[in-house]
Scaffold this motif. Sequence first.
Motif, PDB file in Angstrom:
ATOM      1  N   SER A 290      -2.369  -6.904  16.708  1.00 42.22           N
ATOM      2  CA  SER A 290      -3.140  -7.273  15.862  1.00 42.22           C
ATOM      3  C   SER A 290      -3.160  -8.458  15.491  1.00 42.22           C
ATOM      4  CB  SER A 290      -3.192  -6.365  14.285  1.00 42.22           C
ATOM      5  OG  SER A 290      -3.290  -4.876  14.745  1.00 42.22           O
ATOM      6  N   GLY A 291      -2.335  -9.266  15.664  1.00 38.17           N
ATOM      7  CA  GLY A 291      -2.341 -10.761  15.412  1.00 38.17           C
ATOM      8  C   GLY A 291      -1.263 -11.332  14.636  1.00 38.17           C
ATOM      9  N   ALA A 292      -0.377 -10.580  14.258  1.00 34.61           N
ATOM     10  CA  ALA A 292       0.821 -11.009  13.343  1.00 34.61           C
ATOM     11  C   ALA A 292       1.761 -11.683  13.943  1.00 34.61           C
ATOM     12  CB  ALA A 292       1.334  -9.846  12.364  1.00 34.61           C
ATOM     13  N   ASP A 293       2.413 -12.866  13.839  1.00 34.16           N
ATOM     14  CA  ASP A 293       3.271 -13.347  14.771  1.00 34.16           C
ATOM     15  C   ASP A 293       4.658 -12.816  14.609  1.00 34.16           C
ATOM     16  OD1 ASP A 293       1.677 -15.783  15.782  1.00 34.16           O
ATOM     17  OD2 ASP A 293       1.209 -15.751  13.519  1.00 34.16           O
ATOM     18  N   LYS A 294       5.017 -12.358  13.318  1.00 35.33           N
ATOM     19  CA  LYS A 294       6.136 -11.600  13.102  1.00 35.33           C
ATOM     20  C   LYS A 294       6.059 -10.586  12.320  1.00 35.33           C
ATOM     21  CE  LYS A 294       7.840 -16.431  12.047  1.00 35.33           C
ATOM     22  NZ  LYS A 294       8.576 -17.330  11.471  1.00 35.33           N
ATOM     23  N   VAL A 295       7.142  -9.598  12.232  1.00 38.18           N
ATOM     24  CA  VAL A 295       7.090  -8.556  11.340  1.00 38.18           C
ATOM     25  C   VAL A 295       8.327  -8.659  10.483  1.00 38.18           C
ATOM     26  CG1 VAL A 295       5.498  -6.720  12.530  1.00 38.18           C
ATOM     27  CG2 VAL A 295       7.833  -7.005  13.088  1.00 38.18           C
ATOM     28  N   SER A 296       8.105  -8.201   9.291  1.00 41.52           N
ATOM     29  CA  SER A 296       9.585  -8.180   8.374  1.00 41.52           C
ATOM     30  C   SER A 296       9.866  -6.629   8.073  1.00 41.52           C
ATOM     31  CB  SER A 296       9.262  -9.142   7.085  1.00 41.52           C
ATOM     32  OG  SER A 296       9.710  -8.720   6.019  1.00 41.52           O
ATOM     33  N   ILE A 297      10.963  -6.628   8.226  1.00 39.09           N
ATOM     34  CA  ILE A 297      11.747  -5.338   7.949  1.00 39.09           C
ATOM     35  C   ILE A 297      12.612  -5.206   6.854  1.00 39.09           C
ATOM     36  CG2 ILE A 297      10.850  -3.838   9.974  1.00 39.09           C
ATOM     37  CD1 ILE A 297      13.582  -4.381  11.078  1.00 39.09           C
ATOM     38  N   ASN A 298      12.803  -4.275   6.173  1.00 39.46           N
ATOM     39  CA  ASN A 298      13.687  -4.279   5.143  1.00 39.46           C
ATOM     40  C   ASN A 298      14.641  -3.114   5.039  1.00 39.46           C
ATOM     41  OD1 ASN A 298      15.078  -4.569   2.606  1.00 39.46           O
ATOM     42  ND2 ASN A 298      13.629  -5.861   1.630  1.00 39.46           N
ATOM     43  N   SER A 299      13.763  -2.056   4.036  1.00 39.11           N
ATOM     44  CA  SER A 299      14.760  -0.847   3.799  1.00 39.11           C
ATOM     45  C   SER A 299      14.961  -0.010   5.074  1.00 39.11           C
ATOM     46  CB  SER A 299      14.083  -0.043   2.840  1.00 39.11           C
ATOM     47  OG  SER A 299      12.726   0.000   2.702  1.00 39.11           O
ATOM     48  N   ALA A 300      13.848  -0.063   5.985  1.00 30.44           N
ATOM     49  CA  ALA A 300      13.803   0.791   7.198  1.00 30.44           C
ATOM     50  C   ALA A 300      14.989   0.254   8.067  1.00 30.44           C
ATOM     51  CB  ALA A 300      12.479   0.632   7.699  1.00 30.44           C
TER      52      ALA A 300
ATOM     53  N   THR B  14       0.879  -1.059   0.042  1.00 30.22           N
ATOM     54  CA  THR B  14      -0.043  -0.010   0.004  1.00 30.22           C
ATOM     55  C   THR B  14       0.903   1.287  -0.004  1.00 30.22           C
ATOM     56  OG1 THR B  14      -1.702  -1.004   1.137  1.00 30.22           O
ATOM     57  CG2 THR B  14      -1.866   1.241   1.317  1.00 30.22           C
ATOM     58  N   ALA B  15       0.731   2.066  -1.075  1.00 29.29           N
ATOM     59  CA  ALA B  15       1.686   3.205  -1.339  1.00 29.29           C
ATOM     60  C   ALA B  15       1.284   4.272  -0.111  1.00 29.29           C
ATOM     61  CB  ALA B  15       1.669   3.602  -2.590  1.00 29.29           C
ATOM     62  N   SER B  16       0.047   4.649  -0.108  1.00 29.45           N
ATOM     63  CA  SER B  16      -0.502   5.669   0.402  1.00 29.45           C
ATOM     64  C   SER B  16      -0.565   5.573   2.022  1.00 29.45           C
ATOM     65  CB  SER B  16      -1.917   6.302   0.129  1.00 29.45           C
ATOM     66  OG  SER B  16      -2.863   6.264   1.099  1.00 29.45           O
ATOM     67  N   HIS B  17      -0.098   6.417   2.939  1.00 28.86           N
ATOM     68  CA  HIS B  17       0.179   6.311   4.383  1.00 28.86           C
ATOM     69  C   HIS B  17      -1.364   6.346   4.856  1.00 28.86           C
ATOM     70  CE1 HIS B  17       2.652   6.131   7.853  1.00 28.86           C
ATOM     71  NE2 HIS B  17       1.503   6.828   8.547  1.00 28.86           N
ATOM     72  N   GLU B  18      -2.326   6.886   4.390  1.00 27.91           N
ATOM     73  CA  GLU B  18      -3.768   7.202   4.796  1.00 27.91           C
ATOM     74  C   GLU B  18      -4.413   5.734   4.570  1.00 27.91           C
ATOM     75  OE1 GLU B  18      -2.589   9.413   2.124  1.00 27.91           O
ATOM     76  OE2 GLU B  18      -1.728  10.270   3.960  1.00 27.91           O
ATOM     77  N   GLU B  19      -3.935   4.941   3.941  1.00 30.27           N
ATOM     78  CA  GLU B  19      -4.683   3.701   3.749  1.00 30.27           C
ATOM     79  C   GLU B  19      -4.007   2.517   4.659  1.00 30.27           C
ATOM     80  OE1 GLU B  19      -7.226   3.231   1.786  1.00 30.27           O
ATOM     81  OE2 GLU B  19      -7.031   4.577  -0.101  1.00 30.27           O
ATOM     82  N   ARG B  20      -3.007   3.006   5.503  1.00 33.59           N
ATOM     83  CA  ARG B  20      -2.408   2.016   6.219  1.00 33.59           C
ATOM     84  C   ARG B  20      -3.393   1.037   7.286  1.00 33.59           C
ATOM     85  NH1 ARG B  20       1.630  -0.644   5.476  1.00 33.59           N
ATOM     86  NH2 ARG B  20       2.540  -0.706   7.594  1.00 33.59           N
ATOM     87  N   GLN B  21      -4.462   1.741   7.693  1.00 34.45           N
ATOM     88  CA  GLN B  21      -5.282   0.994   8.519  1.00 34.45           C
ATOM     89  C   GLN B  21      -5.738  -0.202   7.868  1.00 34.45           C
ATOM     90  OE1 GLN B  21      -5.810   1.592  11.717  1.00 34.45           O
ATOM     91  NE2 GLN B  21      -7.292  -0.195  11.725  1.00 34.45           N
ATOM     92  N   THR B  22      -5.895  -0.373   6.309  1.00 33.03           N
ATOM     93  CA  THR B  22      -6.438  -1.461   5.861  1.00 33.03           C
ATOM     94  C   THR B  22      -5.667  -2.793   5.978  1.00 33.03           C
ATOM     95  OG1 THR B  22      -4.937  -1.040   3.841  1.00 33.03           O
ATOM     96  CG2 THR B  22      -7.319  -0.064   3.764  1.00 33.03           C
ATOM     97  N   VAL B  23      -4.198  -2.527   6.216  1.00 35.53           N
ATOM     98  CA  VAL B  23      -3.615  -3.773   6.407  1.00 35.53           C
ATOM     99  C   VAL B  23      -3.759  -4.047   8.034  1.00 35.53           C
ATOM    100  CG1 VAL B  23      -1.273  -2.741   7.191  1.00 35.53           C
ATOM    101  CG2 VAL B  23      -1.188  -4.836   6.137  1.00 35.53           C
ATOM    102  N   VAL B  24      -4.016  -3.169   8.966  1.00 31.76           N
ATOM    103  CA  VAL B  24      -4.167  -3.390  10.343  1.00 31.76           C
ATOM    104  C   VAL B  24      -5.546  -4.355  10.469  1.00 31.76           C
ATOM    105  CG1 VAL B  24      -4.741  -2.725  12.515  1.00 31.76           C
ATOM    106  CG2 VAL B  24      -2.974  -1.691  11.215  1.00 31.76           C
ATOM    107  N   ASP B  25      -6.424  -4.050   9.576  1.00 31.51           N
ATOM    108  CA  ASP B  25      -7.863  -4.845   9.593  1.00 31.51           C
ATOM    109  C   ASP B  25      -7.540  -6.218   8.879  1.00 31.51           C
ATOM    110  OD1 ASP B  25      -9.125  -2.505  10.598  1.00 31.51           O
ATOM    111  OD2 ASP B  25      -9.681  -1.843   8.948  1.00 31.51           O
ATOM    112  N   MET B  26      -6.747  -6.243   7.959  1.00 33.17           N
ATOM    113  CA  MET B  26      -6.492  -7.536   7.176  1.00 33.17           C
ATOM    114  C   MET B  26      -5.727  -8.465   8.438  1.00 33.17           C
ATOM    115  SD  MET B  26      -3.694  -8.366   4.255  1.00 33.17           S
ATOM    116  CE  MET B  26      -2.739  -8.492   5.711  1.00 33.17           C
ATOM    117  N   VAL B  27      -4.973  -7.980   9.036  1.00 37.87           N
ATOM    118  CA  VAL B  27      -3.936  -8.582   9.990  1.00 37.87           C
ATOM    119  C   VAL B  27      -5.168  -9.081  10.893  1.00 37.87           C
ATOM    120  CG1 VAL B  27      -2.192  -8.767  11.716  1.00 37.87           C
ATOM    121  CG2 VAL B  27      -1.793  -7.624   9.685  1.00 37.87           C
TER     122      VAL B  27
END
Lengths: 279, 218
Positions: A96-106, A54-67
Amino acid sequence: MTLTKRVIACFDVDCGRVVKGISFVELRDAGDPVELAAAYDREGVDELVFLDITASHEERQTVVDMVRHTADQVFIPFTVGGGIRTTDDMRLMLESGADKVSINSAALADPSLISAGAQRFGSQCIVVAIDAKARGDGGFDVHTHGGRRPTGRDAGAWAQEAVERGAGEILLTSMDTDGHQDGFDIAMLRAITDVVSVPVIASGGAGNAAHMIDAVRQGGADAVLAASIFHFGTCRIMDVKHAMAQAGLPMRLEHPQFDQPQPLSQAPTPSTKNGDHNA
Amino acid sequence: MPASSHNAGPVIILDYGAGNLRSVVRAVERVGFRPDVADVPAALDSAAALILPGVGAAADTMANLKQRGLVQPVRDYIAAGRPFLGVCMGLQALMTVSEEGGKHPCLDILPGRVVRLSAGPTIPHMGWNAVHPLRESPLFDEIPDGSHFYFVHSYHCLPDDPAAVLATTDYDEPIVAVVERGNVVATQFHPEKSGANGLRLYRNFLRSALCTNDDSGE
């Protein structure tokens, strides 16, 4: 050691929707991450990775709901990556329920993010994703932005640093082999698995079960990740796992379904164990 | 199926501030029960079954339990013979002492130590591993020997009493996967992340916990 080798399916998610739908099973909604996750669970996948694009920061909540919705209905481990820049981002995903997070460029921009995350949530939650390309001298350079931007960092050295800082797992994608379905980058895998002690997930290039076997056998991978070949039905999860088992790798081959169409109730469930077995 | 009044209470999932309980709650719901998440000692009074989940470090777990005044209530609950399920840290917290980050006293319900994994080629021990029950138990109803469960841990339990070990898994050495002593069961793996086998385990625990006085012929 009977710890099994894992087969992982990966989805790209945009605004809470899976970008490339799947066709191996009939689904009511092939873009619904929760339905897809449940379908893969039924297929016997060991783990899932959602990559949020998701490119737009405003839409970030969508991934939280998905998780949240995924965690509500799917009882296997899953990782969420993409757009995670702070430990608060991590916390949101994990809570939100993810078991792990993956980080890359950050993590490349600020390696202390790895240590901060590991300290706050435990190393087992922190996956460092590394995208790399062969350099020509036998080494491998870390890239960002889907392989377009070289960082000048050596993949082996970066993987070592990530693990020293607390990464619990490395998700290694070869930008050279990614998308070709011609096999994983065994040399790159070896370069990383030889120098780190944490599990390494092989990604990029899966075309068939033999590739998966090579990634584990020759590349030293603990897990293999694929997207398209599973999504489009080129390979079925259990076929791959059976082939890997036949090659002598420890695999989780049983995947029973839990079908208990019970109403929610606090009432005791009648025991069937001592029930009437009057055959 | 009449149950005694004692068993009519709620299934309590103990929230001591150790992170995500969501998967445990949903797994219990999925197998047909309606759990209450609680963080106060009073909730244990009426509980028909108590689940102690957990991730994180032993010292934090004990500190969190203490801060909420839950240490003695949990001990009393278990001492009263009431059904208890510990998960992951909820298993390790039962031991006498954990060597995770020093030496930290735990609940001392199951005498023994929690020590760092030594033999495995990679730590944490993370992934699906085959679990082997050492004896019959209703907890493993419809779960065949060698079924896989999802593990994530760097420390493991060494109970003094080998008879407390219900099931093991193999990670270069045998690792305690499940303990069972009387009313207490606890798993090193995460049943809420172990697919159908894990759901069956939750169902089996809750069935045993809540159906002890039914008339099914025991």
